[in-house]
Design a protein around this motif. Structure first.
Motif, PDB file in Angstrom:
ATOM      1  N   GLY A   2       0.842  -1.178   0.000  1.00 40.06           N
ATOM      2  CA  GLY A   2       0.000   0.000   0.000  1.00 40.06           C
ATOM      3  C   GLY A   2       0.879   1.229   0.000  1.00 40.06           C
ATOM      4  N   ARG A  25      11.184   3.288  -9.457  1.00 40.41           N
ATOM      5  CA  ARG A  25      11.456   3.505  -8.040  1.00 40.41           C
ATOM      6  C   ARG A  25      11.397   4.997  -7.735  1.00 40.41           C
ATOM      7  N   SER A  28      13.234   9.176  -2.656  1.00 37.74           N
ATOM      8  CA  SER A  28      12.894   9.268  -1.239  1.00 37.74           C
ATOM      9  C   SER A  28      12.439  10.700  -0.933  1.00 37.74           C
ATOM     10  N   CYS A  63      15.450  -5.963   4.575  1.00 33.52           N
ATOM     11  CA  CYS A  63      15.643  -4.959   3.511  1.00 33.52           C
ATOM     12  C   CYS A  63      17.121  -4.613   3.322  1.00 33.52           C
ATOM     13  N   PRO A  64      17.629  -4.720   2.092  1.00 31.31           N
ATOM     14  CA  PRO A  64      19.051  -4.439   1.869  1.00 31.31           C
ATOM     15  C   PRO A  64      19.414  -2.970   2.079  1.00 31.31           C
ATOM     16  N   TRP A  65      18.440  -2.080   1.820  1.00 33.80           N
ATOM     17  CA  TRP A  65      18.717  -0.635   1.982  1.00 33.80           C
ATOM     18  C   TRP A  65      18.773  -0.296   3.477  1.00 33.80           C
ATOM     19  N   MET A  91       5.556  -7.830   4.960  1.00 34.30           N
ATOM     20  CA  MET A  91       5.051  -6.532   4.493  1.00 34.30           C
ATOM     21  C   MET A  91       3.781  -6.834   3.677  1.00 34.30           C
ATOM     22  N   TRP A  96       4.850  -2.239   6.303  1.00 32.86           N
ATOM     23  CA  TRP A  96       5.709  -2.689   7.409  1.00 32.86           C
ATOM     24  C   TRP A  96       5.000  -2.462   8.740  1.00 32.86           C
ATOM     25  N   ARG A 129       5.380   6.522  -1.086  1.00 36.55           N
ATOM     26  CA  ARG A 129       5.617   5.186  -0.564  1.00 36.55           C
ATOM     27  C   ARG A 129       6.105   5.272   0.873  1.00 36.55           C
ATOM     28  N   VAL A 130       5.889   4.199   1.590  1.00 37.80           N
ATOM     29  CA  VAL A 130       6.293   4.133   2.992  1.00 37.80           C
ATOM     30  C   VAL A 130       7.392   3.080   3.080  1.00 37.80           C
ATOM     31  N   THR A 131       8.620   3.570   3.117  1.00 37.37           N
ATOM     32  CA  THR A 131       9.771   2.670   3.020  1.00 37.37           C
ATOM     33  C   THR A 131      10.606   2.702   4.302  1.00 37.37           C
ATOM     34  N   PRO A 133      14.840   2.272   5.318  1.00 37.14           N
ATOM     35  CA  PRO A 133      14.938   2.776   6.676  1.00 37.14           C
ATOM     36  C   PRO A 133      14.288   4.149   6.866  1.00 37.14           C
ATOM     37  N   ASN A 146      14.692   9.327   4.846  1.00 38.06           N
ATOM     38  CA  ASN A 146      14.313   7.936   4.545  1.00 38.06           C
ATOM     39  C   ASN A 146      15.093   7.450   3.326  1.00 38.06           C
ATOM     40  N   GLU A 147      16.316   7.983   3.173  1.00 41.17           N
ATOM     41  CA  GLU A 147      17.181   7.573   2.067  1.00 41.17           C
ATOM     42  C   GLU A 147      18.460   6.955   2.639  1.00 41.17           C
ATOM     43  N   SER A 148      18.600   5.649   2.429  1.00 41.27           N
ATOM     44  CA  SER A 148      19.717   4.934   3.055  1.00 41.27           C
ATOM     45  C   SER A 148      21.084   5.440   2.599  1.00 41.27           C
ATOM     46  N   TYR A 194      16.058  -5.883  -8.229  1.00 40.30           N
ATOM     47  CA  TYR A 194      14.648  -5.476  -8.064  1.00 40.30           C
ATOM     48  C   TYR A 194      13.981  -5.260  -9.417  1.00 40.30           C
TER      49      TYR A 194
END
Ligand code: GSH
Length: 320
Positions: A2, A25, A28, A63-65, A91, A96, A129-131, A133, A146-148, A194
């Motif tokens: 979602g 993609r 962020s 999550c890899p990020w 998820m 999450w 989007r709700v990502t 980290p 929210n950008e790794s 991905y």
């Protein structure tokens, strides 16, 4: 899955894939930086000074990020300065969540049940989007970033004056080379797997898989006779590559159909990934149970039965 529309959680199933079947993609949304004195960083606004106890990191072990961010929290000795919450591996309809489960660490700040609740708290009209980290500021009650890629750059140096472990994983003399390696590896491999996995057209998949294996083949020869990717020191580029290599055989080979070869078929890359895995404090950040269950059970458009395969055997000694 979602996403949030004007602060409301809505189900979306395939809003991530464009008409040509290619993964899109989004950028962020929160791009502020923690700096030693709170001066603005390369993007976003200022006011986020490096203070022990002020910030909290929300991640998913799968999550890899997000894994990059937990690794840098360990490598830089920030565990007592920056708190950590870990989501449930699944998820699903609520995105999450912090539902009870092995390895879950709930939200100690607000008792959030889902990660989207954190985004709405930061911005009641958030659309996107709700990502993970998510790096949270307890003082301004908002999301710093929210950008790794940005989070690991700030963890690398922002807290050095307040007790972080010494060590520079992005030295100025190597930064151009690191950035170029990161770009190539991101496009071909980190995000490439991905693009292959989420492709909904044969041509999008074919192109992505070609990029994944071109990149792995190139890395195998680039790393021959070298210990690390860049110069003769361990850098951020190594850790960004590591989180994808770690997951390759377990999930990208099967679930994302990147199945021309496995990591174990690349002797140089395998030894390199095992060397990184053996570094102090890395193994506790790795949870293969979260990794396999997350991918195979969350992406039902790819794996409708949710069956988690039995193999392949792990190639990281002692990994659980
Ligand atoms: N550019 C972001 C990407 C993070 C990301 O895509 N995380 C995934 C998990 S692996 C996520 O939370 N996806 C949820 C969604 O897109 O709804 C970063 O590197 O921090």
């Amino acid at each position: 899955m979602g996403m949030l529309i004007e602060g409301r959680w809505e189900s979306d199933d395939d809003k991530l894939v464009g008409e040509d079947g290619t993964l899109q993609r989004p950028e962020s949304a929160f791009r502020n930086w923690i700096t030693p004195d709170g001066a603005p960083g390369p993007t976003g606004e200022g006011g986020f000074a490096a203070e022990p106890g002020r910030y909290h990191l929300y991640v998913a072990r799968a999550c890899p990020w997000a894994h990059r961010a937990t690794l840098f929290r360990e490598l830089k000795g920030l565990q007592t300065m920056i708190g950590l919450s870990i989501t449930h591996w699944l998820m699903a309809d609520d995105g999450w969540t912090f539902a009870n489960g092995p390895g879950v660490i709930p939200d100690p700040l607000h008792g959030a049940e889902t990660v989207w609740q954190l985004y709405v708290r930061a911005d009641p009209r958030y659309t996107g989007r709700v990502t993970v980290p998510v790096l949270w500021d307890t003082q301004r009650e908002t999301i710093v970033s929210n950008e790794s890629a940005d989070i690991i750059r700030m963890f690398n140096s922002a807290f050095d004056g307040v007790g972080a472990t010494s060590g520079d994983f992005a030295p100025a003399a190597l930064i151009d080379e690191i950035d170029a390696l990161n770009d190539r590896i991101y496009d071909g491999l980190n995000n490439g797997v991905y693009k292959a996995g989420f492709a909904t057209s044969q041509s999008a998949y074919d192109e992505a898989v070609r990029g994944v294996f071109d990149t792995l083949d190139w890395l195998e020869s680039h790393l021959s006779g070298r210990t690390w990717l860049c110069g003769d020191v361990q850098t951020e580029a190594d850790w960004r590559l590591f989180t994808t290599l770690l997951r390759f055989d377990a999930v990208y080979h099967g679930h994302f159909k990147c199945n021309l070869r496995q990591l174990r078929d690349y002797p140089v890359l395998l030894a390199y990934a095992q060397r990184l895995y053996a570094a102090p404090a890395v193994a506790p950040t790795v949870d293969f149970d979260h990794i396999s269950r997350h991918y195979y059970q969350s992406h039902r458009q790819i794996n409708p039965t949710g069956i988690v395969p039995a193999g392949p055997d792990p190639v990281f000694p002692g990994a659980v």
